[in-house]
Design an enzyme around this catalytic site. Sequence first.
Site, mmCIF file in Angstrom:
data_model
loop_
_atom_site.group_PDB
_atom_site.id
_atom_site.type_symbol
_atom_site.label_atom_id
_atom_site.label_comp_id
_atom_site.label_asym_id
_atom_site.label_seq_id
_atom_site.Cartn_x
_atom_site.Cartn_y
_atom_site.Cartn_z
ATOM 1 N N LEU A 174 1.099 0.414 14.041
ATOM 2 C CA LEU A 174 0.026 0.682 13.093
ATOM 3 C C LEU A 174 0.677 1.287 11.868
ATOM 4 C CD1 LEU A 174 -3.106 0.471 13.090
ATOM 5 C CD2 LEU A 174 -3.171 2.876 13.770
ATOM 6 N N ASP A 175 0.288 0.831 10.676
ATOM 7 C CA ASP A 175 0.871 1.343 9.449
ATOM 8 C C ASP A 175 0.823 2.862 9.415
ATOM 9 O OD1 ASP A 175 1.413 -1.159 8.511
ATOM 10 O OD2 ASP A 175 -0.232 -1.232 7.077
ATOM 11 N N ARG A 176 1.829 3.459 8.807
ATOM 12 C CA ARG A 176 1.897 4.913 8.706
ATOM 13 C C ARG A 176 0.667 5.498 8.028
ATOM 14 N NH1 ARG A 176 3.775 8.876 5.127
ATOM 15 N NH2 ARG A 176 4.023 7.293 3.515
#
Length: 317
Positions: free
Chosen positions: A145-147
């Site tokens: 999951l994107d930061r």
Amino acid sequence: MRRRRTPAPPPPLPQRDGVDPVRVRLPAAGPGTTVREHLISRLPAPPTQLDAMFTAGEIVGADGRPVPPDTPYAPGLTVWFHRDMPEEPPVPFPLHVVHQDDHLVVADKPHFLATTPRGSHVRQTALARLRHTLGLPHLTAAHRLDRLTAGLVLFTVRPEERGAYQTLFRDRRVHKEYEAVAPYDPALYLPRTVRSRIVKERGVLTAREVDGEPNAETRVELLAHREDGLARYRLVPGTGQTHQLRVHMSALGVPILGDPLYPEVTAPVPAGDFRRPLQLLARGLAFTDPLTGTERRFTSGRALKAWDSYGTWAAGQ
């Protein structure tokens, strides 16, 4: 037929703060005539730092014994060591575990916390935190999951089971739902399914839509809107292209609040600036467990601050 990768041997060094040691395998041809010469030519660390590591016995072979710096270069020789950890501002938000069993850990990740070590984010990652706090050194991420995105991330407890769960994501057999806060456009007809071709080039911050066969699909639904011009959306991705949800929302003319890349790239914020997080949340995950046949469904307990308290979010508090 795909060739199976030979699994890497177990590291002879323990983890540090949930982070694995680095493994370097000497290739068939140099550079260098000794292990020291090769590492100096290959690694970004200064020679003085590497010499100090050799002196302290921190560079070891597969048997865990220190490797002398003048060890002759031998193709296939493997050495292990812990890299110098970069300074990382602590991400001051809790990481919640919503489910744990013998196979899975499902975490509810906060904004700004990377999923796995990468680049300048090493210890301040969900994987490192969970390994350390749960005492699960072999924990691995089944997806990312994107930061900047908050919400649910699935981790596998046993490395040999990771592939089964990764296959679910690869074959699109995981139902994922996201929520986003973005401007409200009364002229935008919803619900709708957005399809386009998205490309992301290495070294370029943003992805972009191009002509051609669609490779990205997102279902966009309006959940609610308010008089202040904001709306809450449900986003259901049918594919998993990089930045897909952010690109599609921007293309519809309703970019997600707090997005530093879409529709325009904004100036980088200083390290440790955790104000105005991207208002995107991985709300739900559902799938049939490939090992047990159990129907799994998980829901994030997080809320998007711009919806609950726009003034507080906009002020960066």
